[in-house]
Design a protein around this motif. Structure first.
Motif, short mmCIF file in Angstrom:
data_model
loop_
_atom_site.label_atom_id
_atom_site.label_comp_id
_atom_site.label_asym_id
_atom_site.label_seq_id
_atom_site.Cartn_x
_atom_site.Cartn_y
_atom_site.Cartn_z
N LEU A 170 42.64 20.31 84.75
CA LEU A 170 41.91 21.22 83.72
C LEU A 170 42.86 22.12 82.67
O LEU A 170 42.53 22.75 81.94
CB LEU A 170 41.17 22.13 84.32
CG LEU A 170 39.96 21.63 85.23
CD1 LEU A 170 39.25 22.56 86.00
CD2 LEU A 170 39.06 20.70 84.27
N ASP A 171 44.20 21.94 82.88
CA ASP A 171 45.11 22.54 82.02
C ASP A 171 45.04 24.09 82.39
O ASP A 171 44.69 24.85 81.21
CB ASP A 171 45.25 22.23 80.74
CG ASP A 171 46.13 22.89 79.91
OD1 ASP A 171 47.49 23.26 80.47
OD2 ASP A 171 46.36 23.01 78.66
N VAL B 1 37.45 24.00 92.98
CA VAL B 1 37.52 25.38 92.37
C VAL B 1 36.38 26.33 93.14
O VAL B 1 35.36 25.70 93.41
CB VAL B 1 37.00 25.33 90.81
CG1 VAL B 1 36.74 26.64 90.43
CG2 VAL B 1 37.86 24.51 89.98
N GLY B 2 36.82 27.28 93.51
CA GLY B 2 35.98 28.60 94.06
C GLY B 2 35.51 29.28 93.22
O GLY B 2 36.08 29.95 92.43
N LEU B 3 33.94 29.73 93.63
CA LEU B 3 33.09 30.62 92.67
C LEU B 3 32.46 31.55 93.56
O LEU B 3 31.99 31.45 94.91
CB LEU B 3 32.10 29.91 91.86
CG LEU B 3 32.34 28.74 91.18
CD1 LEU B 3 31.22 27.95 90.48
CD2 LEU B 3 33.55 28.88 89.99
N ASP B 4 32.49 32.93 93.15
CA ASP B 4 31.65 33.89 93.52
C ASP B 4 30.10 33.64 93.65
O ASP B 4 29.62 32.81 92.78
CB ASP B 4 31.96 35.07 93.48
CG ASP B 4 32.05 35.30 91.87
OD1 ASP B 4 31.29 34.75 91.07
OD2 ASP B 4 32.36 36.53 91.42
N PRO B 5 29.24 34.46 94.13
CA PRO B 5 27.83 34.05 93.86
C PRO B 5 27.27 34.45 92.22
O PRO B 5 26.42 33.80 91.86
CB PRO B 5 26.84 35.42 94.73
CG PRO B 5 28.16 35.62 95.89
CD PRO B 5 29.48 35.37 95.19
N VAL C 221 46.01 22.96 103.03
CA VAL C 221 44.99 21.83 102.92
C VAL C 221 44.40 21.42 101.44
O VAL C 221 44.55 20.36 101.08
CB VAL C 221 43.61 21.99 103.63
CG1 VAL C 221 42.56 21.03 103.45
CG2 VAL C 221 44.03 21.98 105.04
N LEU C 222 43.99 22.65 100.78
CA LEU C 222 43.56 22.34 99.42
C LEU C 222 44.71 21.93 98.62
O LEU C 222 44.51 21.30 97.30
CB LEU C 222 43.09 23.76 98.93
CG LEU C 222 41.69 24.12 99.51
CD1 LEU C 222 41.05 25.49 98.94
CD2 LEU C 222 40.71 22.90 99.36
N SER C 223 45.93 22.50 98.60
CA SER C 223 47.15 21.91 97.53
C SER C 223 47.29 20.51 98.04
O SER C 223 48.06 20.18 97.08
CB SER C 223 48.49 22.71 98.12
OG SER C 223 48.01 24.36 97.90
N SER C 224 47.16 20.01 99.20
CA SER C 224 47.56 18.66 99.36
C SER C 224 46.49 17.69 98.79
O SER C 224 46.94 16.60 98.68
CB SER C 224 47.76 18.53 100.83
OG SER C 224 46.57 18.60 101.48
N VAL C 225 45.21 18.07 98.57
CA VAL C 225 44.24 17.01 98.17
C VAL C 225 44.48 16.56 96.74
O VAL C 225 44.95 17.36 96.00
CB VAL C 225 42.88 17.41 98.41
CG1 VAL C 225 42.76 17.74 99.98
CG2 VAL C 225 42.49 18.72 97.81
N PHE D 81 39.14 30.91 92.94
CA PHE D 81 40.17 30.07 93.66
C PHE D 81 40.41 28.93 92.75
O PHE D 81 39.25 28.21 92.27
CB PHE D 81 40.02 29.62 94.98
CG PHE D 81 40.85 28.72 95.58
CD1 PHE D 81 42.07 29.27 96.13
CD2 PHE D 81 40.81 27.48 95.75
CE1 PHE D 81 43.04 28.33 96.44
CE2 PHE D 81 41.46 26.60 96.12
CZ PHE D 81 42.92 26.95 96.75
N VAL D 82 41.41 28.31 92.37
CA VAL D 82 41.71 26.95 91.69
C VAL D 82 42.79 26.47 92.65
O VAL D 82 44.17 26.93 92.74
CB VAL D 82 42.27 27.22 90.57
CG1 VAL D 82 42.55 25.78 89.80
CG2 VAL D 82 40.85 28.05 89.59
N ASN D 83 42.76 25.27 93.16
CA ASN D 83 43.88 24.52 93.71
C ASN D 83 44.84 23.87 92.78
O ASN D 83 44.64 23.77 91.47
CB ASN D 83 43.29 23.33 94.83
CG ASN D 83 42.78 22.11 94.19
OD1 ASN D 83 42.33 22.38 93.00
ND2 ASN D 83 42.69 21.12 94.96
N THR D 84 45.98 23.16 93.29
CA THR D 84 46.85 22.47 92.24
C THR D 84 46.45 21.47 91.45
O THR D 84 46.72 21.54 90.47
CB THR D 84 48.12 22.20 93.28
OG1 THR D 84 48.56 23.30 94.06
CG2 THR D 84 49.17 21.69 92.22
#
Length: 740
Positions: free
Chosen positions: A409-410, A390-394, A381-385, A400-403
């Motif tokens: 953001l290079d 970007v996912g962050l911890d607390p 799902v995240l690769s197709s959007v 996590f970083v999608n395609t």
């Protein structure tokens, strides 16, 4: 049993004695050798070195034999062979670490002792002496050249004005005007004969410059001649106001400093040679230490082999059982030893562990399969959007970083698990806001620069919580709205351009006509102020013309006419634009490369020609800007224009070695954005609009460096739909502006 015990005890004593003998021999060798090799030829040293050699051969043979047996057991996968190797390595490492540490500190100690001879202060003093002498020599040459050119211009001016003064008087007067003083001044002809002399310029001091120097003076502004024998510099300049005359002057220099330059250079070479030889002493010291270290390391390895062999048998069964567990057999059990020592306890704990692992493995396999199915769905799902996620911890670290985010953001793999503020500093203010307890969602527009391109991102951040409400992290999503913002700006500027053209252009003609009428009517009536009146009216007329030019450019941008598409040859359009700019920019070398085939396209030849001319003109202005700011040494102004066609698309590249592109290159296509003080900022937007009206594209890139040049500038790349024809082939052309 007693015999076995005695044999084992003898082996233990022999092993320990052999290990202790190594350090004893090393110490004895050092004592016999003496400091700095003073006892290098004594009989005692020969005997002790022979003993060292015998010890080395014996211990090496024993170690190699034991290692050979160990390798054979390892190949046979004997139980305990791996532990045997590890323990041996530990003992070898325990001997190696202090040996290397002592070697490093000993080497540093010796090196520090030598540093006093070759310290930075000594090198700095030697280097400063050389720099001072070179600076004095350069200063004398530059000052003499400047004075020679000044005096030559003074004589040429006096000759052109027809001053009734002889050449000798001109030389004498020029000598007195030169503040730094000249020793001699002569006027000579092309054969080196004296035609006039200045003050204190005698025939017996005259040194003819030579034919080669006279030829160089004809080709250069000034020729400086070094005369080390007489401690002086001479300068030779051709006088343009005379038919065959040269100015020949000389100035005394400090010969001691010039001699010091040669002596200093020789001293530096000698100093460097001496410094390079200090490694020999370090090498001798290291060689001696290496011999001792090898003996000690071999002894430690032999001790490790002996000790490891005593431990490998009890753990052999555990090793075999562990191999079976590693292969997936959790039903394996080992025989438990009697007693409460560590080896027996390890066997019991191993059996308990295998029983628990068997139960837990089933549960773990089931959970892993379920997690893997969810992960694949989440990644898909995240690769197709198209939006970046970007996912962050607390704590705000990236997990996590999608395609899409990697592309926008290079993103580099090394940025994973770092703080968001470090990886993407532009997102910092929005993250600070969402980190506050009262905010659950935060968004804003952020500008980021990646690969020298400014992007406008619409960023939205939200908190991610668990079922019990505990903060698990953050989710950052963003979209690239650069094209949308650019389109909005283009539309706004188009409206502004129409208003400016309507409001300003109409009064310009009456203002200009009124100023011209005032000039004609009142100039004869104001008397002495007529010149002031003419200057004021000229300013009005000139400024009116500038305003008209700006308004015309706005009008072109606001109401770009529809292209009148007709079949045209891109080869001819490129050739005409290059020839026009070669005439207008004679100081720039403009190279043109055309394909053999004819490149045909449906286009408006006038508009495309205007676009090509504008881009080549911009390239020349970029080179001029670089030269005004200071071009690098050896810089040759060059523009390369190339036309090519492939797969139904024509490609025109215009590269230069000028000032280059700015950091925010994306805004160069926006109206009224320019890097030049005299530019209006409408050229590139008009060119881009022309190219896009023809179904093409315009991109600005960094140009590659030309052959023989170190500096590179910018390159405009135009692509247009086309068709190729080989009916009338043309040879590839390479035209240079210097040939026109």
């Amino acid at each position: 049993m007693g015999r076995l015990l005695r044999i084992r005890r003898v082996r233990n004593f022999a092993t320990l004695g052999l290990v202790v003998l190594g350090p004893v021999l090393a110490l004895s060798t050092f004592l016999v050798l003496g400091p700095l090799g003073q006892a290098s030829n004594t009989l005692g040293l020969r005997l002790i070195l022979l003993a060292d050699l015998v010890y080395f051969l014996v211990i090496a043979a024993l170690v190699l034999a034991q290692v050979g047996r160990l390798i054979a057991a390892r190949r046979a996968k004997s139980a305990g062979s791996r532990l045997h190797l590890r323990l041996t390595g530990v003992f070898a490492l325990m001997a190696l670490i202090p040996t290397v540490t002592v070697a490093i500190f000993a080497g540093l100690t010796v090196n520090v002792g030598l540093e006093g001879w070759f310290s930075d202060r000594v090198r700095q003093v030697v280097g400063s002496s050389l720099a001072a002498a070179q600076a004095y020599e350069s200063e004398q040459r530059v000052d003499l050249a400047e004075d020679a050119l000044t005096l030559a211009r003074s004589i040429d001016d006096a000759r052109r004005t027809g001053a009734n003064v002889s050449d000798s008087e001109l030389l004498s007067e020029g000598q007195r005007q030169i503040q730094r003083g000249l020793r001699e001044a002569y006027l000579i002809d092309g054969t080196g004969n004296i035609r006039a002399r200045g003050d204190r310029s005698y025939l017996f001091d005259f040194e003819a410059p030579g034919d080669q120097r006279l030829i160089e003076a004809d080709e250069q502004d000034v020729v400086v001649i070094e005369d080390w024998a007489n401690n002086e510099y001479r300068a030779l300049v051709r006088l343009s106001a005379f038919v065959d005359r040269f100015l020949y002057i000389s100035r005394d220099v400090d010969g001691d400093i010039l001699s010091l330059l040669d002596e200093t250079q020789e001293t530096v070479r000698l100093y460097q040679q001496l410094e390079s030889e200090r490694g020999r002493l370090l090498f001798d010291f290291g060689l001696l230490y290496l011999a001792f270290a090898v003996m000690l390391i071999l002894a430690a390895i032999w001790l490790g082999l002996w000790f490891a062999e005593r431990l490998s048998v009890p753990v052999g069964r555990l090793t075999g059982a562990a191999q079976q567990v590693g292969a997936g057999d959790l039903d394996v059990q080992v025989r438990e030893e009697e007693g409460d020592d560590e080896i027996a306890m390890l066997g019991r704990y191993f059996n308990q562990m295998t029983k628990q692992l068997k139960v837990q493995r089933g549960t773990l396999v089931e959970n892993t399969e379920q997690i893997e199915r969810r992960r694949r769905l989440f990644d898909s799902v995240l690769s197709s959007v198209t939006s970046g996620v970007v996912g962050l911890d607390p704590q705000g670290h990236v997990t996590f970083v999608n395609t899409a985010a990697e592309r926008l953001l290079d993103w580099r793999p090394g940025q994973q698990s770092v703080s968001l503020k470090v990886a993407i500093p532009e997102f910092g203010p929005i993250f600070d806001k969402i980190a506050q307890p009262q905010f659950q969602v935060a968004q804003g527009e952020v500008k980021v620069t990646r690969q020298r391109r400014l992007e406008n991102l619409l960023v939205r951040m939200a908190k991610r919580r668990s079922q019990d409400g505990k903060l698990e992290g953050y989710v950052v999503s963003f979209d690239d709205v650069t094209d949308l913002v650019s389109a909005q700006r283009m539309a706004a500027w188009g409206d502004v351009a129409r208003r400016i053209a309507h409001e300003i252009k109409n009064p310009l003609t009456p203002i200009q006509l009124s100023a011209e009428r005032i000039k004609r009517k009142f100039s004869p009536k104001v008397g002495d102020d007529s010149e002031t009146l003419e200057q004021m009216t000229d300013v009005i007329i000139r400024q009116t013309g500038d305003l008209r030019r700006i308004v015309d450019e706005f009008s072109k941008f606001a109401r770009m006419p529809e292209p009148d598409r007709k079949p045209a040859c891109l080869n001819d359009l490129v050739r005409d634009a290059v020839l026009l700019q070669q005439t207008g920019q004679p100081n720039v070398q403009i190279d043109m490369s055309l394909p053999d085939m004819m490149v045909q396209a449906e286009l408006d030849a006038t508009m495309i020609g205007q676009a090509l001319t504008n881009l080549i003109k911009n390239a020349g202005e970029a080179i001029e800007t670089l030269e005004n700011k200071g071009a690098p040494d050896g810089h040759v102004p060059m523009i390369a224009v190339q036309l090519s066609a492939q797969d139904g698309r024509a490609k025109v590249t215009i590269a230069d070695n000028g000032i280059g592109l700015p950091e925010d290159r994306a805004r160069l296509f926006e109206p009224y954005v320019t890097t030049r003080s005299e530019g209006t900022g409408l050229g590139l937007p008009i060119v881009k609009k022309i190219i896009e009206e023809h179904g093409g594209s315009l991109v600005l890139e960094d140009a590659p460096a030309f052959e023989g040049q170190t500096h590179s500038g910018a390159m405009a790349v135009i692509t247009l739909p086309c068709s190729t024809s080989a009916a009338e082939p043309e040879p590839t052309q390479l035209l240079e502006g210097s040939d026109l």
